[in-house]
Design a protein around this motif. Structure first.
Motif, short mmCIF file in Angstrom:
data_model
loop_
_atom_site.label_atom_id
_atom_site.label_comp_id
_atom_site.label_asym_id
_atom_site.label_seq_id
_atom_site.Cartn_x
_atom_site.Cartn_y
_atom_site.Cartn_z
N LEU A 1 0.81 -1.22 0.00
CA LEU A 1 0.00 0.00 0.00
C LEU A 1 0.84 1.27 0.00
O LEU A 1 0.35 2.35 -0.28
N SER B 1 1.40 8.81 -6.73
CA SER B 1 0.50 8.04 -5.87
C SER B 1 0.61 8.46 -4.41
O SER B 1 -0.09 7.95 -3.54
N TYR B 2 1.52 9.40 -4.13
CA TYR B 2 1.59 9.96 -2.77
C TYR B 2 0.57 11.09 -2.68
O TYR B 2 0.73 12.14 -3.29
N ILE B 3 -0.49 10.82 -1.91
CA ILE B 3 -1.61 11.75 -1.86
C ILE B 3 -1.42 12.77 -0.73
O ILE B 3 -0.98 12.40 0.36
N ASN C 1 -5.36 2.97 6.67
CA ASN C 1 -5.07 1.66 6.07
C ASN C 1 -5.29 0.53 7.07
O ASN C 1 -5.74 -0.55 6.71
N TYR D 1 -3.59 14.93 7.69
CA TYR D 1 -4.15 14.99 6.34
C TYR D 1 -5.57 15.54 6.36
O TYR D 1 -6.28 15.41 7.35
N ILE E 1 -6.82 8.13 -0.17
CA ILE E 1 -5.86 7.09 0.19
C ILE E 1 -6.60 5.76 0.40
O ILE E 1 -6.15 4.70 -0.04
N PRO F 1 2.94 4.18 -1.20
CA PRO F 1 3.14 4.74 -2.54
C PRO F 1 4.61 4.69 -2.96
O PRO F 1 5.49 4.93 -2.13
N ARG G 1 -7.58 4.37 -2.90
CA ARG G 1 -6.40 3.82 -3.58
C ARG G 1 -6.05 2.45 -2.99
O ARG G 1 -5.82 1.48 -3.73
N PRO H 1 -2.87 8.46 7.42
CA PRO H 1 -2.91 7.36 6.45
C PRO H 1 -2.68 5.99 7.08
O PRO H 1 -3.36 5.02 6.74
N1 ADE Z 1 0.05 5.69 2.47
C1 ADE Z 1 0.67 6.38 3.44
N2 ADE Z 1 0.78 7.66 3.10
C2 ADE Z 1 0.21 7.80 1.90
C3 ADE Z 1 0.00 8.89 1.03
N3 ADE Z 1 0.39 10.10 1.35
N4 ADE Z 1 -0.60 8.65 -0.13
C4 ADE Z 1 -0.99 7.43 -0.45
N5 ADE Z 1 -0.84 6.37 0.32
C5 ADE Z 1 -0.25 6.54 1.49
#
Ligand code: ADE
Length: 334
Positions: free
Chosen positions: A21, A28-30, A222, A182, A190, A23, A193, A218
């Protein structure tokens, strides 16, 4: 999701899923857009000059992706990432051997940098500034200082407690980034994703409910998604809906705001035993049975961010929102 959620990624253990998971590119880093933009500029500029980027310090609550960023920087630079922690740098020899083993262009990631002690910091300064490693060999009158030239490297340090870093250490970083919680929308992104990577079919209401309980973090998002996925697995649910999220959270004793048992205990004790405050840090420490650092680092920031607890000059105070959330209005002293 076609069929059973767990069958989508067979053979992946929980910890392997965490890697899956994580990124592995900037796209892909959100979230954390400002940090991403700044770091990208530093990397690109260094690459254009054929140099190594400056030493970087990241601080903020845990689980926000400090290690992930270090990984991304290393990947972008085509550099080898060496990972250690302030906890592992207890003795002078620990840091000396870590530095002596660095290769040209390496990125040294030091997590929990506030745990580095002052003696060790003294070795770090010249290493950061001029790539010199000074070490003492021998003892007593025969003791001599040896100096070793280090290869070009970048130190990336991360800490949850930036105040504990000495000013001289802080001043040696080329950039210091504060990572904040966040935004809700980013946490939802996230989760979507991650669900996609795990092959899960999940309703938007369920994504929103997980995100609300994810403490703007995040790692927590997850983790909750994995638990909801387990629940859906056991109950043979083809799609994850809000019901599955509610049931999972209830089983985990996490409420809809993401408060855990200990968070509620903390607020409830201040309300019932201390009339809502103000109370000192030591009181919180006594209620939770945790050390000061953990209370300040883990419990407080989130409760403050949620507007349930306030730090005032006279101490910590529970807010009206906390009374409402815990249904304890009758304890409010007017
Ligand atoms: N997993 C942990 N941090 C993340 C992020 N910033 N974007 C996507 N997945 C993540």
């Amino acid at each position: 999701m076609n069929g059973n959620p767990m069958e989508q990624k067979k053979g992946e253990q929980d910890f392997q899923i965490d890697t899956l998971l994580r990124p592995d590119n900037w796209d892909s880093y959100i979230g954390q857009e400002r940090i991403k933009a700044n770091v990208k500029i530093m990397i690109e500029a260094a690459q254009k000059r054929g140099e190594r980027p400056d030493h970087l310090l990241f601080y903020g609550p845990q689980g926000l992706g400090k290690t992930t960023i270090a990984n991304l920087i290393a990947k972008e630079m085509g550099a080898q990432l060496r990972i250690t922690s302030g906890v592992n740098l207890e003795k002078t020899g620990d840091l000396v051997s870590t530095l002596a083993n660095l290769e040209e262009g390496d990125i040294l990631f030091v997590d929990e940098a506030h745990r580095i002690n002052r003696t060790i910091e003294e070795i770090l300064y010249p290493a950061m500034e001029s790539r010199k490693l000074h070490m003492m060999v021998g003892k007593g009158p025969a003791a001599r200082q040896l100096t070793l030239d280090l290869p070009a490297f970048t130190l990336i340090a991360a800490t949850t407690r930036v105040n504990l870093l000495s000013a001289p250490l802080r001043s040696r970083f080329g950039a210091i980034f504060s990572m904040d919680y966040y935004e809700q929308a980013h946490i939802e992104e996230i989760i979507r994703r991650s669900a996609g990577i795990l092959g899960l079919q999940i309703e938007s209401g369920a994504v929103a409910s997980i995100a609300r309980a994810a403490r703007f973090t995040p790692r927590t998002a997850n983790r909750l998604l994995k638990r909801v996925r387990d629940y859906a697995q056991v109950h043979n649910m083809a799609t994850i809906g809000e019901e599955a999220v509610y049931d999972t959270l209830e089983m985990l004793e996490i409420d809809e705001l993401g408060l855990e048992k200990w968070d509620r205990k903390l607020l409830e004790s201040i309300i019932k035993k201390f009339k809502g405050g103000p109370v000192g840090l030591n009181t919180l420490v006594a209620i939770l049975g945790e050390d000061k650092g953990t209370v300040e680092e883990i419990y407080e920031p989130f409760l403050i961010k949620m507007g349930l607890l306030q730090k005032t000059p006279s101490g910590r105070v529970v807010t009206d929102e906390a009374y409402d959330h815990l249904n304890l209005r009758q304890f409010k002293v007017q």
